[in-house]
Design a protein around this motif. Structure first.
Motif, PDB file in Angstrom:
ATOM      1  N   ARG A 141       1.548 -59.005  45.114  1.00 47.95           N
ATOM      2  CA  ARG A 141       2.931 -58.594  45.029  1.00 47.95           C
ATOM      3  C   ARG A 141       2.854 -58.477  43.249  1.00 47.95           C
ATOM      4  NH1 ARG A 141       4.822 -62.742  48.538  1.00 47.95           N
ATOM      5  NH2 ARG A 141       4.792 -64.102  46.834  1.00 47.95           N
ATOM      6  N   ASP A 142       2.199 -59.149  42.506  1.00 45.22           N
ATOM      7  CA  ASP A 142       2.434 -58.994  41.001  1.00 45.22           C
ATOM      8  C   ASP A 142       1.476 -57.456  40.739  1.00 45.22           C
ATOM      9  OD1 ASP A 142       2.677 -60.587  38.040  1.00 45.22           O
ATOM     10  OD2 ASP A 142       0.508 -59.526  38.277  1.00 45.22           O
ATOM     11  N   ALA A 143       0.635 -57.432  41.398  1.00 42.88           N
ATOM     12  CA  ALA A 143      -0.348 -55.980  41.206  1.00 42.88           C
ATOM     13  C   ALA A 143       0.230 -54.818  41.483  1.00 42.88           C
ATOM     14  CB  ALA A 143      -1.805 -56.355  41.847  1.00 42.88           C
ATOM     15  N   VAL A 144       0.984 -55.034  42.614  1.00 39.89           N
ATOM     16  CA  VAL A 144       1.947 -53.858  43.154  1.00 39.89           C
ATOM     17  C   VAL A 144       3.051 -53.471  42.164  1.00 39.89           C
ATOM     18  CG1 VAL A 144       3.270 -52.925  45.180  1.00 39.89           C
ATOM     19  CG2 VAL A 144       1.134 -54.046  45.656  1.00 39.89           C
ATOM     20  N   ALA A 145       3.714 -54.546  41.936  1.00 41.89           N
ATOM     21  CA  ALA A 145       4.852 -54.499  40.972  1.00 41.89           C
ATOM     22  C   ALA A 145       4.205 -53.693  39.333  1.00 41.89           C
ATOM     23  CB  ALA A 145       5.417 -55.693  40.621  1.00 41.89           C
ATOM     24  N   ARG A 146       3.179 -53.883  39.248  1.00 43.10           N
ATOM     25  CA  ARG A 146       2.599 -53.529  38.085  1.00 43.10           C
ATOM     26  C   ARG A 146       2.142 -51.653  38.023  1.00 43.10           C
ATOM     27  NH1 ARG A 146       1.736 -57.172  34.165  1.00 43.10           N
ATOM     28  NH2 ARG A 146       1.687 -59.276  34.632  1.00 43.10           N
ATOM     29  N   ARG A 147       1.738 -51.788  39.349  1.00 39.66           N
ATOM     30  CA  ARG A 147       1.415 -50.314  39.537  1.00 39.66           C
ATOM     31  C   ARG A 147       2.956 -49.368  39.743  1.00 39.66           C
ATOM     32  NH1 ARG A 147      -3.693 -48.721  40.611  1.00 39.66           N
ATOM     33  NH2 ARG A 147      -5.221 -50.326  40.679  1.00 39.66           N
ATOM     34  N   LEU A 148       3.512 -50.043  40.508  1.00 40.02           N
ATOM     35  CA  LEU A 148       4.746 -49.382  40.558  1.00 40.02           C
ATOM     36  C   LEU A 148       5.633 -49.016  39.167  1.00 40.02           C
ATOM     37  CD1 LEU A 148       6.431 -51.100  43.810  1.00 40.02           C
ATOM     38  CD2 LEU A 148       5.112 -49.125  43.475  1.00 40.02           C
ATOM     39  N   VAL A 149       5.437 -49.936  38.443  1.00 40.92           N
ATOM     40  CA  VAL A 149       6.042 -50.013  36.944  1.00 40.92           C
ATOM     41  C   VAL A 149       5.372 -48.578  36.180  1.00 40.92           C
ATOM     42  CG1 VAL A 149       6.292 -50.765  34.592  1.00 40.92           C
ATOM     43  CG2 VAL A 149       7.110 -52.091  36.750  1.00 40.92           C
ATOM     44  N   ALA A 150       4.021 -48.588  36.521  1.00 36.15           N
ATOM     45  CA  ALA A 150       3.076 -47.580  35.841  1.00 36.15           C
ATOM     46  C   ALA A 150       3.664 -46.161  36.431  1.00 36.15           C
ATOM     47  CB  ALA A 150       1.907 -47.751  36.181  1.00 36.15           C
ATOM     48  N   GLN A 151       4.541 -46.035  37.621  1.00 34.33           N
ATOM     49  CA  GLN A 151       4.537 -44.752  38.051  1.00 34.33           C
ATOM     50  C   GLN A 151       6.016 -44.120  37.372  1.00 34.33           C
ATOM     51  OE1 GLN A 151       3.330 -43.038  40.526  1.00 34.33           O
ATOM     52  NE2 GLN A 151       1.642 -44.680  41.373  1.00 34.33           N
ATOM     53  N   LEU A 152       6.612 -45.093  36.699  1.00 35.85           N
ATOM     54  CA  LEU A 152       7.740 -44.675  36.195  1.00 35.85           C
ATOM     55  C   LEU A 152       7.735 -43.800  34.735  1.00 35.85           C
ATOM     56  CD1 LEU A 152       9.890 -47.843  36.962  1.00 35.85           C
ATOM     57  CD2 LEU A 152      10.372 -45.554  37.735  1.00 35.85           C
ATOM     58  N   VAL A 153       8.565 -42.741  34.442  1.00 26.92           N
ATOM     59  CA  VAL A 153       8.901 -42.412  33.164  1.00 26.92           C
ATOM     60  C   VAL A 153       9.460 -43.364  32.394  1.00 26.92           C
ATOM     61  CG1 VAL A 153       9.107 -40.142  34.081  1.00 26.92           C
ATOM     62  CG2 VAL A 153      11.269 -41.424  33.733  1.00 26.92           C
ATOM     63  N   PRO A 154       9.311 -43.426  31.230  1.00 29.25           N
ATOM     64  CA  PRO A 154      10.313 -44.385  30.076  1.00 29.25           C
ATOM     65  C   PRO A 154      11.771 -44.082  30.515  1.00 29.25           C
ATOM     66  CG  PRO A 154       8.452 -43.343  29.032  1.00 29.25           C
ATOM     67  CD  PRO A 154       8.457 -42.654  30.245  1.00 29.25           C
ATOM     68  N   GLY A 155      12.354 -45.363  30.641  1.00 32.42           N
ATOM     69  CA  GLY A 155      13.693 -45.306  30.823  1.00 32.42           C
ATOM     70  C   GLY A 155      13.941 -45.212  32.475  1.00 32.42           C
ATOM     71  N   GLY A 156      12.787 -45.129  33.181  1.00 31.97           N
ATOM     72  CA  GLY A 156      13.076 -45.172  34.636  1.00 31.97           C
ATOM     73  C   GLY A 156      13.449 -46.185  35.508  1.00 31.97           C
TER      74      GLY A 156
END
Length: 264
Positions: free
Chosen positions: A215-230
């Motif tokens: 869960r922690d690893a997936v959450a971090r990867r999803l955050v990395a998908q976002l543009v700043p402010g996403g």
């Protein structure tokens, strides 16, 4: 080798927690294990792909948890569309992670199109759905859902019914939305950041099937998908790591977070 071996390999491969649901599903199809266990685990291996198809849960529906979905539409999507236009983007990009049979991705397509129309911006829309289940992805791409019971429109507000008109044996995604979503197979534990970045990532009710570490690893990867402010929209019981550069979108938003503007 045993069912326990298979569950341990699935945990390492896709982060699946060895719960009772997975055990029961494997028990019903012992032949899958006989074919998969002699092979090195991998999502592209045909035998292991069949095991993954069997154990992944595909519970979803259009506008699931409508209060949260509509809050996301009102609080975040117009701002995200304006921010995309301001930085020169040509499209509002939305990601449905763990999209199952596609209802969430098509919900995002309807919401995104509505938000763009509200802002009056000349902005395209792209929705990407990711999942590991091959049958679910085929269903998602068809964009057709049986009449039920239960009614596939049971959570859809009347204002959006036109986006899901009646079709043979049920409903279908409206032609205007058809070209705005695409689907592909991916392991959320391994998905790489998208080069263009997404304005919003939605991943709800996926983490409940994963181990704490996954869960922690997936959450971090999803955050990395976002543009700043996403925006990141999670399920009500999901959590984002405290050091992941996310903060609540508003005080009242349910599991809706904003990525820091200065994030890389």
């Amino acid at each position: 080798m045993t069912q326990r071996d298979a569950l341990e390999r699935l945990e390492a491969l896709i982060g699946l927690a060895p719960g009772e649901v997975a055990r029961r599903r494997l028990e019903r199809q012992p032949g899958l294990l006989q074919r998969a266990l002699p092979q090195p685990p991998g999502i592209e291996d045909a035998a292991w792909a069949a095991v993954i198809d069997a154990v992944t849960v595909q519970e979803t529906r259009l506008f699931r948890h409508p209060t949260q979905v509509l809050q996301f539409r009102a609080a975040a999507l117009p701002d995200l569309a304006r921010a995309a236009a301001a930085r020169g983007a040509t499209r509002l990009r939305l990601l449905s992670a763990g999209c199952a049979t596609g209802e969430e991705a098509w919900t995002l397509a309807a919401l995104g199109a509505d938000a763009i129309a509200e802002t009056g911006l000349r902005l395209g829309l792209e929705v990407v759905g990711l999942d590991l289940s091959r049958p679910a992805l085929r269903h998602a791409a068809r964009g057709q859902y049986r009449a039920g019971p239960p009614d596939p429109l049971r959570d859809v507000p009347p204002a959006y019914h036109a986006q899901f008109p009646a079709a043979r044996d049920g409903i279908a995604v409206a032609p205007a939305l058809r070209g705005r979503a695409r689907f592909r197979r991916a392991n959320l534990l391994e998905v790489a950041p998208d080069g263009a970045g997404f304005d919003a990532v939605v991943c709800r009710n996926v983490g409940i099937y994963l181990t704490d570490a996954a869960r922690d690893a997936v959450a971090r990867r999803l955050v990395a998908q976002l543009v700043p402010g996403g925006a990141l929209l999670l399920g009500p019981t999901d959590r984002v790591p405290a050091d992941a550069g996310m903060r609540p979108w508003t005080r009242d938003a349910v599991s809706l977070f904003r990525r820091a503007e200065g994030a890389a």
